[in-house]
Design an enzyme around this catalytic site. Structure first.
Site, mmCIF file in Angstrom:
data_model
loop_
_atom_site.group_PDB
_atom_site.id
_atom_site.type_symbol
_atom_site.label_atom_id
_atom_site.label_comp_id
_atom_site.label_asym_id
_atom_site.label_seq_id
_atom_site.Cartn_x
_atom_site.Cartn_y
_atom_site.Cartn_z
ATOM 1 N N THR A 32 0.835 -1.196 0.000
ATOM 2 C CA THR A 32 0.000 0.000 0.000
ATOM 3 C C THR A 32 0.874 1.251 0.000
ATOM 4 O O THR A 32 1.909 1.280 0.661
ATOM 5 C CB THR A 32 -0.906 0.008 1.247
ATOM 6 O OG1 THR A 32 -1.788 -1.122 1.177
ATOM 7 C CG2 THR A 32 -1.728 1.279 1.341
ATOM 8 N N SER A 34 2.185 5.114 -2.235
ATOM 9 C CA SER A 34 2.478 5.698 -3.543
ATOM 10 C C SER A 34 3.429 4.838 -4.365
ATOM 11 O O SER A 34 3.233 4.670 -5.578
ATOM 12 C CB SER A 34 3.052 7.104 -3.368
ATOM 13 O OG SER A 34 4.226 7.084 -2.572
ATOM 14 N N THR A 35 4.452 4.261 -3.725
ATOM 15 C CA THR A 35 5.389 3.420 -4.477
ATOM 16 C C THR A 35 4.717 2.125 -4.904
ATOM 17 O O THR A 35 4.913 1.653 -6.030
ATOM 18 C CB THR A 35 6.647 3.130 -3.637
ATOM 19 O OG1 THR A 35 7.136 4.349 -3.074
ATOM 20 C CG2 THR A 35 7.743 2.525 -4.500
ATOM 21 N N LYS A 98 7.249 0.955 8.520
ATOM 22 C CA LYS A 98 6.154 1.072 7.569
ATOM 23 C C LYS A 98 4.906 1.544 8.315
ATOM 24 O O LYS A 98 4.883 1.556 9.531
ATOM 25 C CB LYS A 98 5.876 -0.268 6.885
ATOM 26 C CG LYS A 98 7.015 -0.714 5.966
ATOM 27 C CD LYS A 98 6.780 -2.089 5.348
ATOM 28 C CE LYS A 98 5.427 -2.248 4.725
ATOM 29 N NZ LYS A 98 5.103 -1.174 3.738
ATOM 30 N N GLY A 99 3.902 1.948 7.567
ATOM 31 C CA GLY A 99 2.647 2.316 8.191
ATOM 32 C C GLY A 99 2.260 3.765 8.042
ATOM 33 O O GLY A 99 1.273 4.205 8.637
ATOM 34 N N GLU A 107 -0.363 -5.224 6.001
ATOM 35 C CA GLU A 107 0.926 -5.365 5.312
ATOM 36 C C GLU A 107 1.788 -6.406 6.015
ATOM 37 O O GLU A 107 2.425 -7.241 5.371
ATOM 38 C CB GLU A 107 1.650 -4.014 5.283
ATOM 39 C CG GLU A 107 1.005 -2.998 4.352
ATOM 40 C CD GLU A 107 1.605 -1.613 4.469
ATOM 41 O OE1 GLU A 107 1.408 -0.818 3.538
ATOM 42 O OE2 GLU A 107 2.265 -1.316 5.491
ATOM 43 N N LYS A 125 14.999 6.827 1.615
ATOM 44 C CA LYS A 125 14.439 5.973 2.666
ATOM 45 C C LYS A 125 15.497 5.128 3.378
ATOM 46 O O LYS A 125 15.215 4.536 4.414
ATOM 47 C CB LYS A 125 13.370 5.038 2.079
ATOM 48 C CG LYS A 125 12.227 5.753 1.355
ATOM 49 C CD LYS A 125 11.466 6.683 2.258
ATOM 50 C CE LYS A 125 10.154 7.155 1.646
ATOM 51 N NZ LYS A 125 10.312 7.937 0.414
#
Length: 223
Positions: A32, A34-35, A98-99, A107, A125
């Site tokens: 989930t 944009s990437t 993440k999150g 995820e 990142k």
């Protein structure tokens, strides 16, 4: 290249990596954000070459279906060869935060089922120590204050993410000011707090492969 171009490059690299291993029965786990959206768009051009996907959020399921990719419930799938998703931060051991998109629990579940977890991200990142990006924690709503107090005891500064409910009907606390030297240990400690569903550290199950978009092309890091 700008950030979107870097994301497109790593998304295409992920598709190129998994395609030789897919067949008409293959089901791909999809993350989930944009990437991950760029990955879906690139994967859709090859939708005749695999069976379908498992989505880590309602938003991802919607985008997959819009592309005509069948979406399966995880409970109906015995195994996933690949899970592809982005990250908010990664260290060199491919332990992740993440999150940011509030989909961390689903995820983490899909990542746990997959044989190979491929993380796709732009070069910004990759960090030496996790924690500059606030750590998301999914919390049962009635436990918000209790969990926040426990997170303060662990050295964090939790902030309620107002106006956000997860796909599971829970709330998010974003924990600021953490220097995460021992990600596996902290992941376990936070998950042991009563009222926590899970947190955004992917350390007990890190990524297996990191495809990193840089100005010099896509670099591959392995755990």
């Amino acid at each position: 290249m700008n950030q979107d171009q870097l994301k497109q490059a790593v998304a295409q690299a992920a598709v190129d990596h998994i395609l030789p291993h897919l067949d008409s029965k293959s089901i791909v786990g999809v993350g989930t954000g944009s990437t991950a959206n760029f990955f879906i768009d690139a994967l859709a051009r090859h939708k005749a070459e695999f069976d379908g996907a498992v989505a880590s959020s309602e938003a991802t399921a919607k985008r997959l279906k819009e592309h005509g990719i069948p979406v399966y419930e995880l409970n109906t799938v015995s195994e996933l060869e690949f899970y592809v998703d982005g990250a908010d931060e990664s260290n060199e051991r491919l332990e992740l935060i993440k999150g940011g998109g509030a989909a961390l629990t689903r995820e983490k579940i899909v990542a746990a089922v997959a044989k190979t977890f491929i993380c796709i991200a732009d070069a910004s990142k990759l960090v030496p120590i996790l924690g500059q990006f606030p750590l998301p924690v999914e919390v049962i709503p009635m436990a918000r204050s209790h969990v926040a107090r426990q997170l303060v005891k662990l050295g964090g500064d939790p902030v309620y993410r107002e106006g956000v409910l997860t796909d599971n009907g829970n709330i998010i606390l974003d924990v600021h000011n953490l220097r995460i030297d021992s990600p596996v240990e902290l992941e376990e400690k936070i998950n042991a707090i009563v009222g926590v569903v899970t947190n955004g550290l992917f350390a007990a199950r890190p990524a297996d492969l990191l495809l990193l978009g840089t100005a010099d092309g896509v670099k591959t890091l392995k755990a």
